[in-house]
Motif scaffolding. Sequence first.
Motif, PDB file in Angstrom:
ATOM      1  N   ASN A   1       0.984  -1.393   0.021  1.00 51.17           N
ATOM      2  CA  ASN A   1      -0.055   0.054  -0.152  1.00 51.17           C
ATOM      3  C   ASN A   1       0.579   1.292  -0.177  1.00 51.17           C
ATOM      4  O   ASN A   1       0.630   2.103   1.022  1.00 51.17           O
ATOM      5  N   SER A   2       1.788   1.319  -1.132  1.00 46.43           N
ATOM      6  CA  SER A   2       2.914   2.555  -0.982  1.00 46.43           C
ATOM      7  C   SER A   2       1.975   3.898  -1.102  1.00 46.43           C
ATOM      8  O   SER A   2       2.767   4.911  -0.823  1.00 46.43           O
ATOM      9  N   ASP A   3       0.751   3.777  -1.542  1.00 49.25           N
ATOM     10  CA  ASP A   3      -0.031   4.953  -1.513  1.00 49.25           C
ATOM     11  C   ASP A   3      -0.560   5.565  -0.405  1.00 49.25           C
ATOM     12  O   ASP A   3      -1.168   6.495  -0.330  1.00 49.25           O
ATOM     13  N   ALA A   4      -0.820   4.570   0.633  1.00 46.27           N
ATOM     14  CA  ALA A   4      -1.563   4.843   1.957  1.00 46.27           C
ATOM     15  C   ALA A   4      -0.742   6.082   2.720  1.00 46.27           C
ATOM     16  O   ALA A   4       0.548   5.799   2.894  1.00 46.27           O
ATOM     17  N   PRO A   5      -1.462   6.662   3.540  1.00 48.89           N
ATOM     18  CA  PRO A   5      -0.623   7.745   4.308  1.00 48.89           C
ATOM     19  C   PRO A   5      -0.290   6.781   5.662  1.00 48.89           C
ATOM     20  O   PRO A   5      -0.619   5.897   5.758  1.00 48.89           O
ATOM     21  N   ARG A   6       0.749   7.486   6.272  1.00 49.38           N
ATOM     22  CA  ARG A   6       1.373   6.902   7.205  1.00 49.38           C
ATOM     23  C   ARG A   6       1.398   7.994   8.477  1.00 49.38           C
ATOM     24  O   ARG A   6       1.943   9.171   8.148  1.00 49.38           O
TER      25      ARG A   6
ATOM     26  N   SER B   1       2.276  11.302   3.483  1.00 52.68           N
ATOM     27  CA  SER B   1       1.110  11.030   2.522  1.00 52.68           C
ATOM     28  C   SER B   1       1.391   9.604   1.752  1.00 52.68           C
ATOM     29  O   SER B   1       0.273   9.148   1.468  1.00 52.68           O
ATOM     30  N   ASN B   2       2.491   9.237   1.650  1.00 53.81           N
ATOM     31  CA  ASN B   2       2.918   8.047   0.799  1.00 53.81           C
ATOM     32  C   ASN B   2       4.239   7.432   1.380  1.00 53.81           C
ATOM     33  O   ASN B   2       4.989   7.983   2.348  1.00 53.81           O
ATOM     34  N   LEU B   3       4.588   6.373   0.861  1.00 53.22           N
ATOM     35  CA  LEU B   3       5.635   5.819   1.243  1.00 53.22           C
ATOM     36  C   LEU B   3       7.012   6.379   0.953  1.00 53.22           C
ATOM     37  O   LEU B   3       7.789   6.641   1.546  1.00 53.22           O
TER      38      LEU B   3
ATOM     39  N   GLU C   1       7.433   9.917   0.671  1.00 50.92           N
ATOM     40  CA  GLU C   1       7.651  10.843   1.607  1.00 50.92           C
ATOM     41  C   GLU C   1       7.950  10.156   3.105  1.00 50.92           C
ATOM     42  O   GLU C   1       9.064  10.759   3.589  1.00 50.92           O
ATOM     43  N   THR C   2       7.544   9.145   3.368  1.00 47.40           N
ATOM     44  CA  THR C   2       8.113   8.375   4.678  1.00 47.40           C
ATOM     45  C   THR C   2       9.380   8.042   4.599  1.00 47.40           C
ATOM     46  O   THR C   2      10.211   8.415   5.678  1.00 47.40           O
TER      47      THR C   2
END
Length: 100
Positions: free
Chosen positions: A37-42, A59-61, A63-64
């Motif tokens: 789920n690389s587009d899921a927020p974290r 907001s996504n992998l 950026e994380t």
Amino acid sequence: MDDESLSEWAERRDSKIGRLRAVPLASGEGPKGSHLNSDAPRAIQRWNGYSWEPHGFASNLAETKRILYPEATEPAYSVPAPQQLSPGTGKHRKPQTPRD
């Protein structure tokens, strides 16, 4: 006794203070792995020595990864080009054929 001393334990615990981790904010029973789920927020959490506390949001992998591993996004230093061999003869060089 093989127990660790209290000072060693406290030093080991204090060395982890400030460590960051990312928790995917995916609902349901779906996969929870960091690479899925690389587009899921974290949610970015920080260890304060006792518990994980909220620290930020990504907001996504991609950026994380920029938040958790800033040293990986810095440009690598350039390596100077190797020097060319200068003319001459030496024991380590291939013998040249005689010229006429």
